[in-house]
Design a protein around this motif. Structure first.
Motif, mmCIF file in Angstrom:
data_model
loop_
_atom_site.group_PDB
_atom_site.id
_atom_site.type_symbol
_atom_site.label_atom_id
_atom_site.label_comp_id
_atom_site.label_asym_id
_atom_site.label_seq_id
_atom_site.Cartn_x
_atom_site.Cartn_y
_atom_site.Cartn_z
ATOM 1 N N PRO A 15 0.808 -1.225 0.000
ATOM 2 C CA PRO A 15 0.000 0.000 0.000
ATOM 3 C C PRO A 15 0.840 1.272 0.000
ATOM 4 C CG PRO A 15 -0.896 -1.584 1.567
ATOM 5 C CD PRO A 15 0.425 -2.117 1.118
ATOM 6 N N ARG A 16 2.036 1.211 0.541
ATOM 7 C CA ARG A 16 2.909 2.385 0.568
ATOM 8 C C ARG A 16 3.649 2.589 -0.739
ATOM 9 N NH1 ARG A 16 6.414 2.957 6.097
ATOM 10 N NH2 ARG A 16 4.794 2.483 7.634
ATOM 11 N N ALA A 17 4.202 1.509 -1.280
ATOM 12 C CA ALA A 17 5.117 1.625 -2.421
ATOM 13 C C ALA A 17 4.574 1.031 -3.705
ATOM 14 C CB ALA A 17 6.462 0.975 -2.073
ATOM 15 N N VAL A 75 2.998 -2.508 -5.822
ATOM 16 C CA VAL A 75 3.576 -3.836 -6.069
ATOM 17 C C VAL A 75 4.911 -3.720 -6.792
ATOM 18 C CG1 VAL A 75 3.234 -6.043 -7.225
ATOM 19 C CG2 VAL A 75 1.287 -4.909 -6.139
ATOM 20 N N LEU A 76 4.937 -2.945 -7.882
ATOM 21 C CA LEU A 76 6.176 -2.823 -8.662
ATOM 22 C C LEU A 76 7.246 -2.072 -7.883
ATOM 23 C CD1 LEU A 76 4.649 -2.058 -12.173
ATOM 24 C CD2 LEU A 76 5.463 -4.240 -11.276
ATOM 25 N N GLY A 77 6.826 -1.147 -7.027
ATOM 26 C CA GLY A 77 7.795 -0.448 -6.181
ATOM 27 C C GLY A 77 8.465 -1.382 -5.197
ATOM 28 N N VAL A 78 7.689 -2.298 -4.629
ATOM 29 C CA VAL A 78 8.259 -3.280 -3.703
ATOM 30 C C VAL A 78 9.246 -4.192 -4.424
ATOM 31 C CG1 VAL A 78 7.740 -5.253 -2.227
ATOM 32 C CG2 VAL A 78 6.293 -3.236 -2.137
ATOM 33 N N VAL A 79 8.885 -4.624 -5.619
ATOM 34 C CA VAL A 79 9.792 -5.470 -6.409
ATOM 35 C C VAL A 79 11.103 -4.732 -6.659
ATOM 36 C CG1 VAL A 79 10.155 -6.603 -8.630
ATOM 37 C CG2 VAL A 79 7.921 -6.744 -7.510
ATOM 38 N N GLY A 83 7.109 6.359 -8.106
ATOM 39 C CA GLY A 83 7.770 7.650 -8.142
ATOM 40 C C GLY A 83 8.520 7.971 -6.862
ATOM 41 N N SER A 84 8.233 9.143 -6.287
ATOM 42 C CA SER A 84 8.964 9.622 -5.115
ATOM 43 C C SER A 84 8.669 8.816 -3.855
ATOM 44 C CB SER A 84 8.620 11.097 -4.854
ATOM 45 O OG SER A 84 7.227 11.251 -4.626
ATOM 46 N N LYS A 85 7.639 7.971 -3.897
ATOM 47 C CA LYS A 85 7.343 7.127 -2.724
ATOM 48 C C LYS A 85 8.517 6.206 -2.400
ATOM 49 C CE LYS A 85 2.340 6.941 -3.536
ATOM 50 N NZ LYS A 85 1.195 6.043 -3.858
ATOM 51 N N LEU A 86 9.304 5.874 -3.427
ATOM 52 C CA LEU A 86 10.442 4.975 -3.220
ATOM 53 C C LEU A 86 11.567 5.633 -2.444
ATOM 54 C CD1 LEU A 86 10.671 3.276 -6.740
ATOM 55 C CD2 LEU A 86 9.591 2.394 -4.670
ATOM 56 N N LEU A 87 11.495 6.951 -2.282
ATOM 57 C CA LEU A 87 12.547 7.674 -1.573
ATOM 58 C C LEU A 87 12.200 7.972 -0.119
ATOM 59 C CD1 LEU A 87 13.526 10.224 -4.378
ATOM 60 C CD2 LEU A 87 14.574 8.010 -3.856
ATOM 61 N N VAL A 88 10.978 7.637 0.309
ATOM 62 C CA VAL A 88 10.592 7.847 1.703
ATOM 63 C C VAL A 88 11.444 6.937 2.596
ATOM 64 C CG1 VAL A 88 8.714 7.679 3.375
ATOM 65 C CG2 VAL A 88 8.256 8.490 1.042
ATOM 66 N N PRO A 89 12.137 7.471 3.584
ATOM 67 C CA PRO A 89 13.064 6.665 4.408
ATOM 68 C C PRO A 89 12.429 5.409 5.000
ATOM 69 C CG PRO A 89 13.389 8.983 4.860
ATOM 70 C CD PRO A 89 12.193 8.902 3.971
ATOM 71 N N THR A 143 9.903 3.724 3.895
ATOM 72 C CA THR A 143 9.633 2.778 2.809
ATOM 73 C C THR A 143 10.915 2.095 2.362
ATOM 74 O OG1 THR A 143 7.755 4.083 2.038
ATOM 75 C CG2 THR A 143 8.714 2.540 0.471
ATOM 76 N N VAL A 144 11.981 2.870 2.241
ATOM 77 C CA VAL A 144 13.282 2.294 1.878
ATOM 78 C C VAL A 144 13.723 1.283 2.930
ATOM 79 C CG1 VAL A 144 15.722 2.794 1.498
ATOM 80 C CG2 VAL A 144 13.978 4.302 0.534
ATOM 81 N N GLY A 145 13.498 1.631 4.200
ATOM 82 C CA GLY A 145 13.888 0.716 5.273
ATOM 83 C C GLY A 145 13.129 -0.598 5.216
ATOM 84 N N LEU A 146 11.820 -0.526 5.002
ATOM 85 C CA LEU A 146 11.030 -1.753 4.884
ATOM 86 C C LEU A 146 11.419 -2.536 3.628
ATOM 87 C CD1 LEU A 146 7.480 -0.537 5.997
ATOM 88 C CD2 LEU A 146 8.943 -2.204 7.162
ATOM 89 N N GLY A 147 11.717 -1.829 2.544
ATOM 90 C CA GLY A 147 12.168 -2.508 1.330
ATOM 91 C C GLY A 147 13.479 -3.233 1.548
ATOM 92 N N ALA A 148 14.375 -2.593 2.306
ATOM 93 C CA ALA A 148 15.643 -3.259 2.634
ATOM 94 C C ALA A 148 15.401 -4.493 3.486
ATOM 95 C CB ALA A 148 16.568 -2.279 3.355
ATOM 96 N N ALA A 149 14.427 -4.398 4.417
ATOM 97 C CA ALA A 149 14.092 -5.565 5.246
ATOM 98 C C ALA A 149 13.568 -6.707 4.382
ATOM 99 C CB ALA A 149 13.054 -5.178 6.294
ATOM 100 N N VAL A 150 12.731 -6.380 3.392
ATOM 101 C CA VAL A 150 12.217 -7.410 2.481
ATOM 102 C C VAL A 150 13.364 -8.059 1.714
ATOM 103 C CG1 VAL A 150 10.824 -7.805 0.412
ATOM 104 C CG2 VAL A 150 9.938 -6.371 2.255
ATOM 105 N N ALA A 151 14.296 -7.244 1.228
ATOM 106 C CA ALA A 151 15.429 -7.782 0.478
ATOM 107 C C ALA A 151 16.287 -8.703 1.344
ATOM 108 C CB ALA A 151 16.283 -6.644 -0.078
ATOM 109 N N LEU A 152 16.545 -8.290 2.572
ATOM 110 C CA LEU A 152 17.373 -9.096 3.471
ATOM 111 C C LEU A 152 16.662 -10.386 3.859
ATOM 112 C CD1 LEU A 152 18.826 -6.271 5.743
ATOM 113 C CD2 LEU A 152 20.035 -7.560 3.974
#
Length: 326
Positions: A70-72, A74-78, A232-238, A240-249
């Protein structure tokens, strides 16, 4: 990650199944089968625990990804998952980019395309249907690959069992699941099978995990325009980036590491059978994190697909042993 240069006598389908979670690791499994048994029960169970922990990490990472959508988007999360994983692998592996042939780069490109497609389709499915159902449908891709590769009549039984599970899961028509989500999950399964094939080929052409790191970069670059267009700019929200990094890890870096450690002491067939438990782990993650409860029919459907996957792996191993004794 371990060197895949030493080939083994394990069956190709079993090696590919082992490569599902740890790309390029499978061909180095030749002498793993006998080492655990002589070190006692604790030593024997340790690699199994690592595989299960890796599975938990992958599926709970997927559940976190669903919360992030909902924040980023589906494609943003990928994009976040693939980009962070690519950076980590580049730093850890430091792959060489010179000295490779056109065929080598073509293989890496195909591997990256399969990786990106698999992630994109799976997350599209997870956004529409329960996580356990998505993984159950997705695992049909590797199962079909194993059945077709073995060419043994008994695997028709396992294919039929899996088909029965799919019919149950769809409630006779997939309307209950959302047909678009189910189609995405099946597409992800096809890309998973393709991913397995090109993972093995990449492992033969590149040392260590260099091919994986380069393919991850390809996947990240391909997903980046799509993620930017959607989020877009949602991918730069700190946050969101942190949760995306958690998903990657959770979904890439940690499970690859845990499973690689396990594969150094665990026979490939055992690893492949343990991987068949992924739908059950996904259903548990969906229940605990996303409040996605299973019906009795759903649980039975997932059990049928898990049983079919285990049966296909075991029959493949028996077929290899019988051929080796003749």
């Amino acid at each position: 990650m371990n060197d895949q240069r030493s080939a083994t006598g394990a069956a190709a389908a079993v090696e590919r199944a082992a490569a599902v979670a740890v790309p390029e690791a499978a061909p180095a499994l030749g002498d793993a089968a006998g080492r655990a048994g002589s070190k006692g029960l604790g030593a024997a169970l340790a690699p199994v625990a690592l595989v299960v922990a890796g599975g938990l990490s992958v599926q709970f990472g997927s559940a976190v990804a669903v919360l992030l959508m909902p924040r980023a988007g589906v494609l943003g999360v990928v994009t976040l998952r693939l980009a962070v994983a690519a950076v980590v692998l580049l730093v850890v592996c430091r792959p060489k980019v010179r000295g490779h042939s056109r065929a080598d780069w073509g293989t890496v490109l195909a591997f990256g395309l399969a990786m990106g497609g698999m992630n994109t389709l799976f997350y599209q499915a997870a956004d529409r249907i329960p996580l356990g159902a998505a993984v159950t449908l997705e695992v049909l891709g590797p199962l079909a690959l194993s059945v077709f590769a073995s060419r043994r009549l008994v695997n028709v039984v396992w294919a039929g069992l899996a088909l029965g599970g799919v019919v149950l899961l769809g409630g006779g028509g997939f309307d209950r699941l959302d047909p678009v989500g189910a189609a995405y999950a099946l597409g992800a399964g096809a890309m998973w099978a393709t991913y397995i094939v090109f993972s093995a080929r990449t492992g033969r052409r590149f040392p260590q995990a260099d091919g994986l790191a380069l393919a991850m970069v390809v996947a990240a670059l391909l997903s980046l325009p799509l993620g930017i267009m959607e989020s877009g700019s949602k991918l730069l929200v700190p946050s969101t980036v942190g949760l995306g990094a958690a998903v990657a890890l959770l979904s890439s870096v940690l499970p690859y590491t845990l499973e690689l450690m396990a594969l150094r002491r665990l026979p490939a067939p055992t690893f492949a059978i343990l991987m068949s438990l992924e739908p059950a782990i996904a259903a548990t993650a969906g229940f605990l994190i996303l409040d996605q409860a299973l019906t009795t029919t759903d649980a039975l459907a997932i059990a049928l697909v898990i049983g079919a996957s285990m049966g296909a792996v075991r029959s493949q191993v028996r077929g290899v042993k019988s051929r080796n004794h003749t």
